[in-house]
Design a protein around this motif. Structure first.
Motif, PDB file in Angstrom:
ATOM      1  N   LEU A   1     -61.924   2.777  19.615  1.00 55.58           N
ATOM      2  CA  LEU A   1     -62.179   4.220  19.605  1.00 55.58           C
ATOM      3  C   LEU A   1     -63.571   4.518  19.065  1.00 55.58           C
ATOM      4  O   LEU A   1     -64.271   5.398  19.584  1.00 55.58           O
ATOM      5  N   ALA A   2     -63.991   3.787  18.039  1.00 54.49           N
ATOM      6  CA  ALA A   2     -65.328   3.999  17.470  1.00 54.49           C
ATOM      7  C   ALA A   2     -66.413   3.655  18.492  1.00 54.49           C
ATOM      8  O   ALA A   2     -67.412   4.377  18.627  1.00 54.49           O
ATOM      9  N   ARG A   3     -66.228   2.559  19.215  1.00 53.81           N
ATOM     10  CA  ARG A   3     -67.227   2.158  20.216  1.00 53.81           C
ATOM     11  C   ARG A   3     -67.294   3.173  21.355  1.00 53.81           C
ATOM     12  O   ARG A   3     -68.384   3.523  21.836  1.00 53.81           O
ATOM     13  N   LEU A   4     -66.143   3.659  21.787  1.00 55.28           N
ATOM     14  CA  LEU A   4     -66.119   4.632  22.883  1.00 55.28           C
ATOM     15  C   LEU A   4     -66.696   5.972  22.446  1.00 55.28           C
ATOM     16  O   LEU A   4     -67.270   6.703  23.263  1.00 55.28           O
ATOM     17  N   ALA A   5     -66.513   6.314  21.169  1.00 47.62           N
ATOM     18  CA  ALA A   5     -67.106   7.553  20.670  1.00 47.62           C
ATOM     19  C   ALA A   5     -68.627   7.475  20.719  1.00 47.62           C
ATOM     20  O   ALA A   5     -69.312   8.472  20.978  1.00 47.62           O
ATOM     21  N   ALA A   6     -69.146   6.282  20.471  1.00 43.13           N
ATOM     22  CA  ALA A   6     -70.603   6.095  20.497  1.00 43.13           C
ATOM     23  C   ALA A   6     -71.128   5.910  21.914  1.00 43.13           C
ATOM     24  O   ALA A   6     -72.219   6.400  22.248  1.00 43.13           O
ATOM     25  N   ARG A   7     -70.344   5.223  22.752  1.00 43.32           N
ATOM     26  CA  ARG A   7     -70.815   4.934  24.110  1.00 43.32           C
ATOM     27  C   ARG A   7     -69.615   4.815  25.048  1.00 43.32           C
ATOM     28  O   ARG A   7     -68.968   3.762  25.090  1.00 43.32           O
ATOM     29  N   PRO A   8     -69.302   5.841  25.823  1.00 43.36           N
ATOM     30  CA  PRO A   8     -68.205   5.752  26.799  1.00 43.36           C
ATOM     31  C   PRO A   8     -68.480   4.667  27.829  1.00 43.36           C
ATOM     32  O   PRO A   8     -69.634   4.247  28.030  1.00 43.36           O
ATOM     33  N   VAL A   9     -67.418   4.204  28.475  1.00 40.48           N
ATOM     34  CA  VAL A   9     -67.553   3.211  29.532  1.00 40.48           C
ATOM     35  C   VAL A   9     -67.080   3.819  30.848  1.00 40.48           C
ATOM     36  O   VAL A   9     -66.401   4.848  30.869  1.00 40.48           O
ATOM     37  N   THR A  10     -67.469   3.178  31.931  1.00 47.83           N
ATOM     38  CA  THR A  10     -67.004   3.599  33.255  1.00 47.83           C
ATOM     39  C   THR A  10     -66.051   2.543  33.786  1.00 47.83           C
ATOM     40  O   THR A  10     -66.386   1.355  33.822  1.00 47.83           O
ATOM     41  N   LEU A  11     -64.882   2.986  34.189  1.00 50.83           N
ATOM     42  CA  LEU A  11     -63.852   2.079  34.685  1.00 50.83           C
ATOM     43  C   LEU A  11     -63.259   2.676  35.948  1.00 50.83           C
ATOM     44  O   LEU A  11     -62.787   3.817  35.949  1.00 50.83           O
ATOM     45  N   ASP A  12     -63.312   1.908  37.044  1.00 53.30           N
ATOM     46  CA  ASP A  12     -62.814   2.393  38.334  1.00 53.30           C
ATOM     47  C   ASP A  12     -63.416   3.752  38.699  1.00 53.30           C
ATOM     48  O   ASP A  12     -62.751   4.637  39.232  1.00 53.30           O
ATOM     49  N   GLY A  13     -64.690   3.900  38.376  1.00 50.55           N
ATOM     50  CA  GLY A  13     -65.401   5.124  38.735  1.00 50.55           C
ATOM     51  C   GLY A  13     -65.153   6.292  37.811  1.00 50.55           C
ATOM     52  O   GLY A  13     -65.661   7.395  38.049  1.00 50.55           O
ATOM     53  N   GLN A  14     -64.396   6.098  36.735  1.00 52.08           N
ATOM     54  CA  GLN A  14     -64.111   7.172  35.794  1.00 52.08           C
ATOM     55  C   GLN A  14     -64.732   6.870  34.439  1.00 52.08           C
ATOM     56  O   GLN A  14     -64.696   5.735  33.969  1.00 52.08           O
ATOM     57  N   SER A  15     -65.246   7.905  33.803  1.00 55.55           N
ATOM     58  CA  SER A  15     -65.773   7.757  32.457  1.00 55.55           C
ATOM     59  C   SER A  15     -64.623   7.809  31.456  1.00 55.55           C
ATOM     60  O   SER A  15     -63.759   8.690  31.531  1.00 55.55           O
TER      61      SER A  15
ATOM     62  N   ALA B   1     -63.587   8.048  23.802  1.00 58.30           N
ATOM     63  CA  ALA B   1     -62.542   7.853  22.797  1.00 58.30           C
ATOM     64  C   ALA B   1     -61.425   8.872  22.944  1.00 58.30           C
ATOM     65  O   ALA B   1     -60.232   8.546  22.879  1.00 58.30           O
ATOM     66  N   ARG B   2     -61.808  10.131  23.174  1.00 61.25           N
ATOM     67  CA  ARG B   2     -60.782  11.170  23.215  1.00 61.25           C
ATOM     68  C   ARG B   2     -59.949  11.129  24.491  1.00 61.25           C
ATOM     69  O   ARG B   2     -58.748  11.381  24.465  1.00 61.25           O
ATOM     70  N   SER B   3     -60.580  10.781  25.615  1.00 59.06           N
ATOM     71  CA  SER B   3     -59.794  10.686  26.852  1.00 59.06           C
ATOM     72  C   SER B   3     -58.833   9.507  26.787  1.00 59.06           C
ATOM     73  O   SER B   3     -57.691   9.592  27.271  1.00 59.06           O
ATOM     74  N   LEU B   4     -59.255   8.400  26.174  1.00 58.05           N
ATOM     75  CA  LEU B   4     -58.349   7.261  26.034  1.00 58.05           C
ATOM     76  C   LEU B   4     -57.203   7.603  25.085  1.00 58.05           C
ATOM     77  O   LEU B   4     -56.040   7.300  25.370  1.00 58.05           O
TER      78      LEU B   4
ATOM     79  N   ALA C   1     -55.995  10.554  24.447  1.00 59.11           N
ATOM     80  CA  ALA C   1     -55.112  11.500  25.121  1.00 59.11           C
ATOM     81  C   ALA C   1     -54.212  10.782  26.124  1.00 59.11           C
ATOM     82  O   ALA C   1     -53.017  11.095  26.236  1.00 59.11           O
ATOM     83  N   TYR C   2     -54.782   9.829  26.863  1.00 58.64           N
ATOM     84  CA  TYR C   2     -53.973   9.076  27.822  1.00 58.64           C
ATOM     85  C   TYR C   2     -52.860   8.301  27.117  1.00 58.64           C
ATOM     86  O   TYR C   2     -51.695   8.371  27.514  1.00 58.64           O
ATOM     87  N   VAL C   3     -53.187   7.565  26.081  1.00 63.42           N
ATOM     88  CA  VAL C   3     -52.185   6.748  25.400  1.00 63.42           C
ATOM     89  C   VAL C   3     -51.103   7.639  24.796  1.00 63.42           C
ATOM     90  O   VAL C   3     -49.906   7.378  24.951  1.00 63.42           O
ATOM     91  N   GLN C   4     -51.495   8.710  24.121  1.00 60.36           N
ATOM     92  CA  GLN C   4     -50.504   9.596  23.526  1.00 60.36           C
ATOM     93  C   GLN C   4     -49.574  10.182  24.585  1.00 60.36           C
ATOM     94  O   GLN C   4     -48.377  10.376  24.333  1.00 60.36           O
ATOM     95  N   GLY C   5     -50.104  10.468  25.767  1.00 58.07           N
ATOM     96  CA  GLY C   5     -49.294  11.085  26.808  1.00 58.07           C
ATOM     97  C   GLY C   5     -48.518  10.111  27.666  1.00 58.07           C
ATOM     98  O   GLY C   5     -47.706  10.533  28.495  1.00 58.07           O
ATOM     99  N   ALA C   6     -48.740   8.793  27.477  1.00 55.38           N
ATOM    100  CA  ALA C   6     -48.116   7.795  28.356  1.00 55.38           C
ATOM    101  C   ALA C   6     -46.993   7.023  27.692  1.00 55.38           C
ATOM    102  O   ALA C   6     -46.469   6.085  28.295  1.00 55.38           O
ATOM    103  N   LEU C   7     -46.614   7.411  26.466  1.00 54.27           N
ATOM    104  CA  LEU C   7     -45.642   6.608  25.725  1.00 54.27           C
ATOM    105  C   LEU C   7     -44.238   7.207  25.738  1.00 54.27           C
ATOM    106  O   LEU C   7     -43.408   6.874  24.895  1.00 54.27           O
TER     107      LEU C   7
END
Length: 432
Positions: free
Chosen positions: A206-220, A223-226, A228-234
């Protein structure tokens, strides 16, 4: 209901006709349907224009203001288009519909099984029609006093924050990482050497993504989008075919590991799980237009108190972040601009019915936390709590053999579990 039918004990399926219905205004065959737009395309266009640039979990003052403004515009549009219908889709309205359904099938009394919001509906029904219920199971419960807003924090917190959903999401993510580390890489792709090391790995990611987001399968992915995804997928430990929002814990861990690999600057194989669609703004996708926007608000905002001003919502979000960390729940009941109030509300009392009610709570439910089930059992006149050491939103969607045995005994023979009964997990949520 079709995705949950296997969660009922086999003895119950043999003994009862299991009947579900679509709450009024919510689609799936009901007419009329709550709709905020004239067409599916109009809804898509509004979402693209209004929500596409919003962060998944707004934190800064400008982000909070932007999110509140966008949701307010949606609420105002819904009220303008369908306000007359929205005044008549309350929980009490649906309880009355349920009693008509009971009469239509020729039953003097019903046996009720409700999950999530359906537990509030169940509590409403058994208190409005106490002579019409034989047995009632409330699974993954919503505290009725929290929903009704009769608690001290009704003026400062939103509906789902009063329920404690932010705590549930945060606690479940922590437990997910702890269990991932316990089973190891053979069961959980994101695992490190130990539960503590796995949690540290998550914090570093989360700290690394907050500093520098990554692109995966064409999506950025930041930290917050990841988060949100994990919290909503459990909600479910196993994947539910045909429901992308229920990928199962193994797939969630695989995706998070892919993000970790990308954050390390290494290439990520395209054959692994793709980026989930929930990382991008949601749009309507049904072939027959039945809007998903506005339906929940029609009930929540119509009958449950929420802050009335933008500063009130921003303060509620900040209070939630302080107690549970950044999470997806502060804006789940954003009712600014929702001027329609339910014409026929029932907001208590909750102690009218002396019926013994079985309340079930998973210890790591990300939406309706265990504490909310505890409150439901305490707030009813005769509630009995069955604790389940399990993961996921409701036991019905995440079956547990011990809990199923207790449910069968109660629904068939009226036998409640012993006081203080507790069910151990059948297996790790990462077991396939």
């Amino acid at each position: 209901m079709p995705i949950a039918i296997d969660g009922f004990p086999e003895l119950v399926r043999r003994r009862f006709d299991i009947i579900s219905w679509d709450p009024r205004g919510m689609g799936g065959g009901t007419t009329p349907v709550v709709q905020c737009f004239d067409s599916e395309q109009a809804e898509r266009d509004f979402v693209d224009q209004t929500f596409s640039d919003l962060t998944s979990i707004p934190v800064s003052p400008s982000e909070l203001a932007q999110s509140i403004s966008a949701r307010t515009r949606l609420n105002q549009r819904c009220v303008r288009r369908d306000g007359r219908l929205m005044a008549h889709v309350s929980t009490a309205d649906n309880a009355r519909d349920l009693d008509l359904l009971r009469a239509a099938v020729g039953e003097e009394k019903i046996s009720y099984y409700g999950t999530s919001y359906g537990t509030f509906l169940g509590a409403t029904y058994i208190n409005m029609f106490p002579q019409r219920v034989r047995t009632a199971v409330l699974d993954g419960a919503v505290s009725p006093r929290a929903w009704a807003g009769t608690d001290r924090d009704a003026g400062s917190l939103t509906t789902f924050l009063r329920i404690g959903s932010d705590h549930g999401a945060a606690d479940t993510v922590k437990a997910f990482m702890r269990e991932c580390g316990r089973v190891g890489a053979a069961g959980c792709a994101f695992a490190d050497r130990s539960p503590a090391a796995t949690r540290d790995k998550w914090d570093k990611l989360l700290a690394r993504l907050a500093a520098r987001p990554v692109t995966l399968d064409g999506q950025s992915v930041d930290a917050r989008s990841l988060l949100a995804y994990v919290q909503g997928a459990l909600d479910t430990t196993r994947p539910v075919p045909g429901f992308e929002r229920f990928p199962g814990y193994v797939a969630v861990a695989q995706f998070v590991q892919r993000v970790w690999t990308a954050a390390q600057g290494r290439s990520v194989a395209s054959t692994q799980p793709p980026a989930p669609a929930s990382l991008t703004p949601a749009t309507a996708s049904t072939s027959t237009y039945t809007t998903s926007l506005g339906r929940q608000a029609a009930v929540v905002c119509g009958e449950s108190p929420n802050p009335a001003t933008p500063p009130g919502y921003a303060n509620a979000a900040r209070a939630s972040y302080r107690r549970a960390g950044p999470n997806i729940w502060p804006f789940a009941a954003l009712c600014r601009g929702w001027s329609v109030k339910s014409a026929n509300r029932y907001l208590g009392p909750w102690t009218t019915a002396a019926l013994p009610v079985l309340v079930i709570g998973n210890t790591f439910d990300p939406a309706t936390p265990y504490s909310s089930s505890e409150r439901m059992a305490a707030e009813l006149a005769n509630g009995h709590l069955l604790s389940v050491d399990g993961f996921g939103h409701t036991v019905l969607l995440n079956p547990n053999r011990c809990a199923q045995d207790h449910v069968a005994s109660y629904l068939i023979d009226g036998l409640l579990p012993p006081a203080g009964a507790r069910c151990a997990a059948d297996a790790s949520p990462f077991a396939q």
